[in-house]
Write an enzyme that holds these catalytic residues in place. Structure first.
Site, PDB file in Angstrom:
ATOM      1  N   THR A   1       0.881  -1.177   0.000  1.00  0.00           N
ATOM      2  CA  THR A   1       0.000   0.000   0.000  1.00  0.00           C
ATOM      3  C   THR A   1       0.906   1.211   0.000  1.00  0.00           C
ATOM      4  OG1 THR A   1      -1.626  -1.192   1.345  1.00  0.00           O
ATOM      5  CG2 THR A   1      -1.750   1.187   1.441  1.00  0.00           C
TER       6      THR A   1
ATOM      7  N   ARG B   1     -13.583  -7.736  -0.845  1.00  0.00           N
ATOM      8  CA  ARG B   1     -12.920  -7.433   0.435  1.00  0.00           C
ATOM      9  C   ARG B   1     -12.358  -6.004   0.406  1.00  0.00           C
ATOM     10  NH1 ARG B   1      -7.361  -5.826   1.832  1.00  0.00           N
ATOM     11  NH2 ARG B   1      -6.940  -6.538   3.945  1.00  0.00           N
TER      12      ARG B   1
ATOM     13  N   GLY C   1      -9.932  -3.529   2.684  1.00  0.00           N
ATOM     14  CA  GLY C   1      -9.029  -3.485   3.828  1.00  0.00           C
ATOM     15  C   GLY C   1      -9.185  -2.172   4.560  1.00  0.00           C
ATOM     16  N   ASP C   2      -8.112  -1.760   5.217  1.00  0.00           N
ATOM     17  CA  ASP C   2      -8.140  -0.520   5.995  1.00  0.00           C
ATOM     18  C   ASP C   2      -7.973   0.727   5.134  1.00  0.00           C
ATOM     19  OD1 ASP C   2      -5.525  -1.444   5.404  1.00  0.00           O
ATOM     20  OD2 ASP C   2      -4.664  -0.234   7.022  1.00  0.00           O
TER      21      ASP C   2
ATOM     22  N   GLY D   1      -4.546  -5.095   6.901  1.00  0.00           N
ATOM     23  CA  GLY D   1      -5.698  -4.204   6.952  1.00  0.00           C
ATOM     24  C   GLY D   1      -6.728  -4.594   7.997  1.00  0.00           C
TER      25      GLY D   1
ATOM     26  N   THR E   1       0.285   1.085   6.372  1.00  0.00           N
ATOM     27  CA  THR E   1       0.429  -0.023   5.428  1.00  0.00           C
ATOM     28  C   THR E   1       0.556  -1.286   6.272  1.00  0.00           C
ATOM     29  OG1 THR E   1       2.841   0.134   5.349  1.00  0.00           O
ATOM     30  CG2 THR E   1       1.631   1.405   3.717  1.00  0.00           C
ATOM     31  N   GLY E   2       0.055  -2.393   5.754  1.00  0.00           N
ATOM     32  CA  GLY E   2       0.158  -3.634   6.514  1.00  0.00           C
ATOM     33  C   GLY E   2      -1.173  -4.350   6.575  1.00  0.00           C
TER      34      GLY E   2
HETATM   35  N1  GLY Z   1      -3.319  -2.321   4.227  1.00  0.00           N
HETATM   36  C1  GLY Z   1      -3.844  -2.681   2.991  1.00  0.00           C
HETATM   37  C2  GLY Z   1      -4.840  -3.738   3.038  1.00  0.00           C
HETATM   38  O1  GLY Z   1      -4.868  -4.534   3.958  1.00  0.00           O
HETATM   39  O2  GLY Z   1      -5.642  -3.811   2.129  1.00  0.00           O
END
Ligand code: GLY
Length: 420
Positions: A248, A276, A278-279, A302, A299-300
Site C-alpha cells: 500500500t 474485500r 481493507g483498511d 488491513g 500499510t500492513g
Molecule cells: N493495508 C492494505 C490492506 O490490507 O488492504
C-alpha cells in the site's frame, strides 16, 4: 535455496522493544526513524512530506509543488499517483496483485485538513488512479464513500479512463497462487479464530518441516519458471504466493502555514475474496487527518488495523499529548493486545504507521523490523532533504517468517510482556 532454520533466537521474538526505544535493523546504516525528529527533540521542519518508502522516487516533484504553494492534499496525491501509474509496483494501482478471481480491485481514501473533508472508494475495478477518484468523491458528491460498481461508474462519469489493470506479471503470480492453493483459499476461519492452526502445524505431517518447505519452494519455483516468470523474479513471486502481501502507499503533507492532508491507496491483500475492503479506504483506519493535530496512515495487515482504528487512534493519542512515536506505539500495542500477545499469530501480521504532527514532528513505527533480514521497514521523508529512515519497531524480528516455523517454543512466547 537454503531453507535451514535461521537463527531464530537472535532474529525473532526475544522481547518487545519498549515504546520509544527502537532497535537498529541489522545491516542497516539508517537511523531508526523519529529518534531525532520525535516531539521530544524539538527538531521540526515545515513544509514536510512523509510517505511509505514506495513513494520515495516521487517526493522531489511533490515537495517542489508544496513549497511553491501547492495544496497539501494535491501534493500527497502527486506522491501516491506515482506507484499507481507504475505497472511494476504490484501493490497499488496498475499492475496491483488481483483478487482470488484474477481481478484487480483497488481501495483509496483522502482527507483534506484545511477544509476538513474526506473522500473514499473501495473495491474499484478498471480505474488505476483511485486516490484521485477518492478526491473526486470528496469534491463532487455529498457522500464520503463509494464502493464497487457504483464507484467505477462515478469515476468514468468524472472522466477517468477504464483500463485493464492486470499486467502480465501480476497475472502470472496469480496463476502461481491458484495452482499452489488449489485446495486452500481465504474461505474458512481466519487468524482470529480460536481454532486456527498455522499451515505447517497441521497434524499428519511426518516429514521434517525444513524438508517440507524445501519441496514446496522448489515446486513453486519450477511452476513459476513454467509460467514464464523471469528467473530473477521467481523467488519474489514464490514469496508473494506463500505470504500474500498487503502493499500500500500512504502519504501525508504539511505546508509552511501548518495546513495538513493525507491519502492512502492500495490494491489490498493479494488474492483476497472479491469485495474485500481493507483498511486503506476506511477513514480513521488507513488514513486520518485532523487539521488541529496532524495526520497518520498505515500499510500492513488491513483487518488488524481496522480493529484498532489505527490512524484515528494515533491522531487522538497526539491530541492528548503523546509524541508521534508514542502515539504509533500505542496503536501497535493494541494490535498485540487483540491477540493476547500470541506470537504464533502475530508473526503473520505486520503494520507500519506513518505519522506527521502539525508542527512537523514525525515518526515511522512498525510492528516488526521488516519482512526479512536486510529489508527493514522504512518511512520516506522530504523536508528539504529527501531521505528514507528505518522505522522504530515494537517487536524484534521479522513478520511472516520465510519459511514459517512449525511452532514458536514456549519459552519464546513472551507476548504478555508486551502488554501494558
Ligand atoms: N493495508 C492494505 C490492506 O490490507 O488492504
Amino acid at each position: 535455496m537454503p531453507v535451514s532454520r535461521r537463527d531464530f533466537v537472535k532474529t525473532s521474538v526475544l522481547g518487545a522493544v519498549a515504546a520509544g526505544v527502537g532497535t537498529r535493523a541489522q545491516g542497516e546504516d539508517a537511523k531508526p526513524a523519529a529518534q531525532e525528529h520525535d516531539s521530544q527533540s524539538g527538531s521540526h521542519k515545515r513544509p514536510i512530506i512523509v510517505c511509505a518508502n514506495n513513494g520515495f522516487n516521487y517526493l522531489d516533484d511533490a515537495f517542489a509543488f508544496l513549497r511553491s504553494g501547492g495544496d497539501t492534499l494535491d501534493a500527497a496525491l502527486r506522491v501516491v499517483k506515482g506507484p499507481e501509474d507504475d505497472p511494476n509496483d504490484d501493490s497499488v494501482g496498475l499492475g496491483g496483485l488481483p483478487n482470488e478471481e484474477g481481478v484487480v480491485e483497488l481501495d483509496a481514501c483522502c482527507m483534506h485538513g484545511p477544509t476538513r473533508r474526506a473522500g473514499s472508494v473501495g473495491g474499484v475495478r478498471n480505474i488505476k488512479n483511485v486516490s484521485l477518484v477518492s478526491k473526486a468523491v470528496m469534491e463532487h458528491t455529498g457522500h464520503v464513500m463509494l464502493v464497487g460498481e457504483g464507484a467505477e461508474r462515478f469515476a468514468v462519469a468524472m472522466g477517468f479512463p477504464r483500463e485493464n489493470l492486470l499486467t502480465e506479471h501480476s497475472r502470472k503470480i496469480w496463476l502461481l497462487w491458484k495452482e499452489f492453493h488449489s485446495t486452500d483459499d481465504w474461505w474458512g476461519p481466519g487468524l482470529a479464530d480460536p481454532h486456527w492452526q498455522a499451515p505447517d502445524s497441521k497434524p499428519n505431517n511426518d516429514k521434517p518441516q525444513a524438508e517440507v518447505w524445501q519441496e514446496r519452494i522448489q515446486n513453486l519455483q519450477a511452476r513459476a519458471a513454467d509460467l514464464g516468470i523471469e528467473p530473477e523474479l521467481q523467488l519474489a513471486a514464490v514469496r508473494k504466493v506463500l505470504f500474500p502481501p498487503t502493499g500500500t502507499i500512504h502519504c501525508s503533507a504539511l505546508n509552511e502555514k501548518g495546513e495538513i492532508s493525507g491519502c492512502t491507496t492500495t490494491s489490498g491483500l493479494a488474492f483476497k475474496l472479491p469485495g474485500r475492503c481493507g483498511d486503506s479506504p476506511i477513514i480513521g483506519a488507513g488514513c486520518y487527518t485532523d487539521q488541529d493535530v496532524g495526520s497518520a496512515g498505515a500499510t500492513g495487515s488491513g483487518e488488524e488495523n481496522i480493529k484498532v482504528a489505527g490512524a484515528h487512534t494515533i491522531v487522538e493519542n497526539m491530541r492528548h499529548g503523546m509524541s508521534p512515536q508514542e502515539a504509533g506505539m500505542d496503536a501497535l500495542k493494541r494490535i498485540v493486545r487483540n491477540y493476547n500477545g500470541d506470537m504464533n499469530k502475530l508473526r503473520f501480521i505486520d503494520m507500519t504507521y506513518y505519522i506527521l504532527r502539525k508542527d512537523g514532528a514525525y515518526s515511522g513505527v512498525s510492528l516488526w523490523e521488516g519482512y526479512s533480514e536486510g529489508h527493514p521497514h522504512k518511512i520516506a521523508i522530504h523536508d528539504g532533504s529527501r531521505r528514507a529512515e528505518v522505522t522504530v519497531n515494537l517487536l524484534k524480528g521479522y513478520s511472516q517468517e520465510f519459511p514459517p516455523f512449525p511452532n514458536i517454543p514456549e519459552d519464546l512466547k513472551k507476548g504478555s510482556e508486551y502488554l501494558k
